[in-house]
Design a protein around this motif. Structure first.
Motif, PDB file in Angstrom:
ATOM      1  N   ILE A   1      19.416  89.170  36.968  1.00  0.00           N
ATOM      2  CA  ILE A   1      19.485  89.761  35.801  1.00  0.00           C
ATOM      3  C   ILE A   1      20.339  88.900  34.664  1.00  0.00           C
ATOM      4  CG2 ILE A   1      20.420  91.945  34.827  1.00  0.00           C
ATOM      5  CD1 ILE A   1      19.857  93.512  37.396  1.00  0.00           C
ATOM      6  N   ASN A   2      21.287  88.493  35.042  1.00  0.00           N
ATOM      7  CA  ASN A   2      22.080  87.781  33.892  1.00  0.00           C
ATOM      8  C   ASN A   2      21.265  86.320  33.538  1.00  0.00           C
ATOM      9  OD1 ASN A   2      24.006  89.628  34.494  1.00  0.00           O
ATOM     10  ND2 ASN A   2      25.337  88.204  35.753  1.00  0.00           N
ATOM     11  N   ALA A   3      20.704  85.873  34.342  1.00  0.00           N
ATOM     12  CA  ALA A   3      19.779  84.773  33.867  1.00  0.00           C
ATOM     13  C   ALA A   3      18.820  85.086  33.132  1.00  0.00           C
ATOM     14  CB  ALA A   3      19.323  83.849  35.323  1.00  0.00           C
ATOM     15  N   GLN A   4      18.214  86.217  33.361  1.00  0.00           N
ATOM     16  CA  GLN A   4      17.043  86.614  32.761  1.00  0.00           C
ATOM     17  C   GLN A   4      17.395  86.995  31.257  1.00  0.00           C
ATOM     18  OE1 GLN A   4      13.616  87.071  33.669  1.00  0.00           O
ATOM     19  NE2 GLN A   4      13.286  87.452  31.334  1.00  0.00           N
ATOM     20  N   ALA A   5      18.513  87.922  30.996  1.00  0.00           N
ATOM     21  CA  ALA A   5      19.099  88.088  30.032  1.00  0.00           C
ATOM     22  C   ALA A   5      19.380  86.818  29.000  1.00  0.00           C
ATOM     23  CB  ALA A   5      20.642  88.802  30.085  1.00  0.00           C
ATOM     24  N   ALA A   6      19.792  85.829  29.440  1.00  0.00           N
ATOM     25  CA  ALA A   6      19.920  84.540  28.625  1.00  0.00           C
ATOM     26  C   ALA A   6      18.411  84.112  28.420  1.00  0.00           C
ATOM     27  CB  ALA A   6      20.765  83.382  29.540  1.00  0.00           C
ATOM     28  N   TYR A   7      17.642  84.324  29.119  1.00  0.00           N
ATOM     29  CA  TYR A   7      16.388  83.843  28.763  1.00  0.00           C
ATOM     30  C   TYR A   7      15.697  84.500  27.510  1.00  0.00           C
ATOM     31  CZ  TYR A   7      11.268  82.800  29.384  1.00  0.00           C
ATOM     32  OH  TYR A   7      10.015  82.566  29.362  1.00  0.00           O
ATOM     33  N   ASN A   8      15.779  85.774  27.929  1.00  0.00           N
ATOM     34  CA  ASN A   8      15.421  86.617  26.620  1.00  0.00           C
ATOM     35  C   ASN A   8      15.945  86.284  25.410  1.00  0.00           C
ATOM     36  OD1 ASN A   8      14.204  88.153  28.831  1.00  0.00           O
ATOM     37  ND2 ASN A   8      15.633  89.760  28.768  1.00  0.00           N
ATOM     38  N   LEU A   9      17.152  85.732  25.317  1.00  0.00           N
ATOM     39  CA  LEU A   9      17.631  85.526  24.064  1.00  0.00           C
ATOM     40  C   LEU A   9      17.347  83.794  23.624  1.00  0.00           C
ATOM     41  CD1 LEU A   9      21.396  86.608  24.639  1.00  0.00           C
ATOM     42  CD2 LEU A   9      19.763  87.682  22.898  1.00  0.00           C
ATOM     43  N   GLY A  10      16.589  83.393  24.421  1.00  0.00           N
ATOM     44  CA  GLY A  10      16.169  81.888  24.100  1.00  0.00           C
ATOM     45  C   GLY A  10      16.722  80.764  24.587  1.00  0.00           C
ATOM     46  N   ILE A  11      17.927  81.038  25.608  1.00  0.00           N
ATOM     47  CA  ILE A  11      18.704  80.369  26.332  1.00  0.00           C
ATOM     48  C   ILE A  11      17.700  80.016  27.610  1.00  0.00           C
ATOM     49  CG2 ILE A  11      20.799  79.716  27.305  1.00  0.00           C
ATOM     50  CD1 ILE A  11      21.907  82.023  25.654  1.00  0.00           C
ATOM     51  N   THR A  12      17.758  78.799  28.177  1.00  0.00           N
ATOM     52  CA  THR A  12      16.940  78.540  29.230  1.00  0.00           C
ATOM     53  C   THR A  12      17.810  78.917  30.575  1.00  0.00           C
ATOM     54  OG1 THR A  12      15.740  76.578  28.502  1.00  0.00           O
ATOM     55  CG2 THR A  12      16.024  76.590  30.909  1.00  0.00           C
ATOM     56  N   GLY A  13      17.478  79.973  31.435  1.00  0.00           N
ATOM     57  CA  GLY A  13      18.193  80.623  32.274  1.00  0.00           C
ATOM     58  C   GLY A  13      17.861  79.621  33.674  1.00  0.00           C
ATOM     59  N   ILE A  14      18.874  79.485  34.657  1.00  0.00           N
ATOM     60  CA  ILE A  14      18.698  79.010  35.783  1.00  0.00           C
ATOM     61  C   ILE A  14      19.357  79.831  36.784  1.00  0.00           C
ATOM     62  CG2 ILE A  14      19.183  77.222  37.613  1.00  0.00           C
ATOM     63  CD1 ILE A  14      18.948  75.186  35.266  1.00  0.00           C
ATOM     64  N   LEU A  15      18.578  80.358  37.901  1.00  0.00           N
ATOM     65  CA  LEU A  15      19.084  81.364  39.071  1.00  0.00           C
ATOM     66  C   LEU A  15      19.743  80.337  39.896  1.00  0.00           C
ATOM     67  CD1 LEU A  15      19.468  83.984  40.025  1.00  0.00           C
ATOM     68  CD2 LEU A  15      17.199  84.135  41.024  1.00  0.00           C
ATOM     69  N   TYR A  16      20.910  80.226  40.080  1.00  0.00           N
ATOM     70  CA  TYR A  16      21.749  79.374  40.972  1.00  0.00           C
ATOM     71  C   TYR A  16      21.423  80.104  42.684  1.00  0.00           C
ATOM     72  CZ  TYR A  16      25.051  76.509  43.219  1.00  0.00           C
ATOM     73  OH  TYR A  16      25.734  75.691  44.384  1.00  0.00           O
ATOM     74  N   LYS A  17      20.571  79.262  43.414  1.00  0.00           N
ATOM     75  CA  LYS A  17      20.693  79.601  44.842  1.00  0.00           C
ATOM     76  C   LYS A  17      21.533  78.857  45.715  1.00  0.00           C
ATOM     77  CE  LYS A  17      16.299  81.702  44.120  1.00  0.00           C
ATOM     78  NZ  LYS A  17      14.783  81.784  44.596  1.00  0.00           N
ATOM     79  N   ASN A  18      21.231  77.490  45.517  1.00  0.00           N
ATOM     80  CA  ASN A  18      22.039  76.476  46.135  1.00  0.00           C
ATOM     81  C   ASN A  18      22.069  75.139  45.632  1.00  0.00           C
ATOM     82  OD1 ASN A  18      19.721  74.721  47.019  1.00  0.00           O
ATOM     83  ND2 ASN A  18      19.211  76.845  48.150  1.00  0.00           N
ATOM     84  N   PRO A  19      22.798  74.005  45.764  1.00  0.00           N
ATOM     85  CA  PRO A  19      23.012  72.879  44.973  1.00  0.00           C
ATOM     86  C   PRO A  19      21.554  72.326  45.004  1.00  0.00           C
ATOM     87  CG  PRO A  19      24.841  73.098  46.695  1.00  0.00           C
ATOM     88  CD  PRO A  19      23.814  73.904  47.005  1.00  0.00           C
ATOM     89  N   LYS A  20      20.732  72.219  46.042  1.00  0.00           N
ATOM     90  CA  LYS A  20      19.362  71.399  45.887  1.00  0.00           C
ATOM     91  C   LYS A  20      18.449  72.118  44.951  1.00  0.00           C
ATOM     92  CE  LYS A  20      19.195  69.103  50.573  1.00  0.00           C
ATOM     93  NZ  LYS A  20      18.565  69.229  51.713  1.00  0.00           N
ATOM     94  N   SER A  21      18.286  73.544  44.946  1.00  0.00           N
ATOM     95  CA  SER A  21      17.513  73.925  43.963  1.00  0.00           C
ATOM     96  C   SER A  21      18.055  73.994  42.763  1.00  0.00           C
ATOM     97  CB  SER A  21      17.432  75.607  44.482  1.00  0.00           C
ATOM     98  OG  SER A  21      18.703  76.296  44.219  1.00  0.00           O
ATOM     99  N   PHE A  22      19.369  73.787  42.410  1.00  0.00           N
ATOM    100  CA  PHE A  22      20.228  73.960  41.211  1.00  0.00           C
ATOM    101  C   PHE A  22      19.677  72.336  40.579  1.00  0.00           C
ATOM    102  CE2 PHE A  22      24.296  73.023  38.771  1.00  0.00           C
ATOM    103  CZ  PHE A  22      23.652  73.470  37.655  1.00  0.00           C
ATOM    104  N   LEU A  23      19.865  71.350  41.408  1.00  0.00           N
ATOM    105  CA  LEU A  23      19.556  69.937  40.891  1.00  0.00           C
ATOM    106  C   LEU A  23      18.170  69.943  40.655  1.00  0.00           C
ATOM    107  CD1 LEU A  23      21.411  67.825  43.345  1.00  0.00           C
ATOM    108  CD2 LEU A  23      21.950  68.046  41.048  1.00  0.00           C
ATOM    109  N   ARG A  24      16.955  70.396  41.501  1.00  0.00           N
ATOM    110  CA  ARG A  24      15.611  70.493  40.970  1.00  0.00           C
ATOM    111  C   ARG A  24      15.447  71.283  39.749  1.00  0.00           C
ATOM    112  NH1 ARG A  24      14.811  71.773  46.644  1.00  0.00           N
ATOM    113  NH2 ARG A  24      14.778  74.018  46.137  1.00  0.00           N
ATOM    114  N   ALA A  25      16.106  72.335  39.503  1.00  0.00           N
ATOM    115  CA  ALA A  25      15.786  72.966  38.279  1.00  0.00           C
ATOM    116  C   ALA A  25      16.218  72.277  36.984  1.00  0.00           C
ATOM    117  CB  ALA A  25      16.691  74.507  38.195  1.00  0.00           C
TER     118      ALA A  25
END
Length: 203
Positions: free
Chosen positions: A170-194
């Motif tokens: 929800i917090n990542a989506q709120a950033a996206y709604n304002l025009g900021i790129t939001g990344i949902l953090y799950k683990n280091p590997k997915s974060f690096l991929r994002a």
């Protein structure tokens, strides 16, 4: 082209998983749900993040509410031990250092009480940040749009040059709604991929 990476703290830079914490302590699903509602899920916890109540007052109210349902022992345990959860996520800090070395500017945007913010400011990774906003200082909490706007204005950040990382969708989506790129953090590997998908390739 991205220049700024904005981090949430709990669940991203430091560990914070209340339900796992409760499971480890009580190993009783029914008790865990009751205690969660009395502590992490309570209005008092939100008010601590918002900076509108002191730790002492919040603890007193949580204990009074616990007494009504005979859960004083469990709630006292949470009050005394919950901060032990907040271990630094070393892999995240490593990525932060690499981002910094690559020329990106780092910021924080976090829902957090005053006393915990004071403690995190003492950690060796905190100077990596170029600035940020803590909810307790502005009496606003994510995902309220105003707290994102305050950060962007205070730190003079361009929305289309900024990435926001949070473990809460929800917090990542709120950033996206304002025009900021939001990344949902799950683990280091997915974060690096994002980050890679955003054109940020680290070593």
């Amino acid at each position: 082209m991205y220049k700024n990476v904005i981090f949430d703290f709990g669940g991203v830079v430091v560990d914070f998983n209340p339900r796992n914490f409760l499971m480890d302590r009580f190993m009783n699903k029914h008790a865990e749900e009751i205690v969660y509602d009395l502590t992490f899920g309570s209005q008092e916890w939100q008010d601590l993040d918002r900076g509108t109540i002191t730790r002492a007052v919040a603890n007193r109210i949580m204990m009074e509410n616990a007494a009504h349902v005979n859960r004083e022992f469990e709630v006292q345990t949470v009050i005394e031990e919950w901060a032990s959860m907040l271990r630094t996520k070393k892999t995240t800090v490593k990525i932060m250092r690499e981002l910094k070395e690559a020329g990106y500017r780092l910021y924080y945007l976090t829902n957090i009480p005053v006393d915990i913010m004071d403690e995190l400011r003492q950690r060796d990774w905190f100077p990596l940040f170029d600035g940020g906003i803590a909810s307790c200082d502005v009496h606003l909490c994510k995902p309220e749009p105003e707290i994102y706007t305050i950060l962007m204005q205070k730190c003079n950040l361009a929305y289309d040059e900024s990435i926001f990382v949070d473990d809460n969708k929800i917090n990542a989506q709120a950033a996206y709604n304002l025009g900021i790129t939001g990344i949902l953090y799950k683990n280091p590997k997915s974060f690096l991929r994002a980050l890679g998908a955003c054109g940020i390739q680290l070593k």
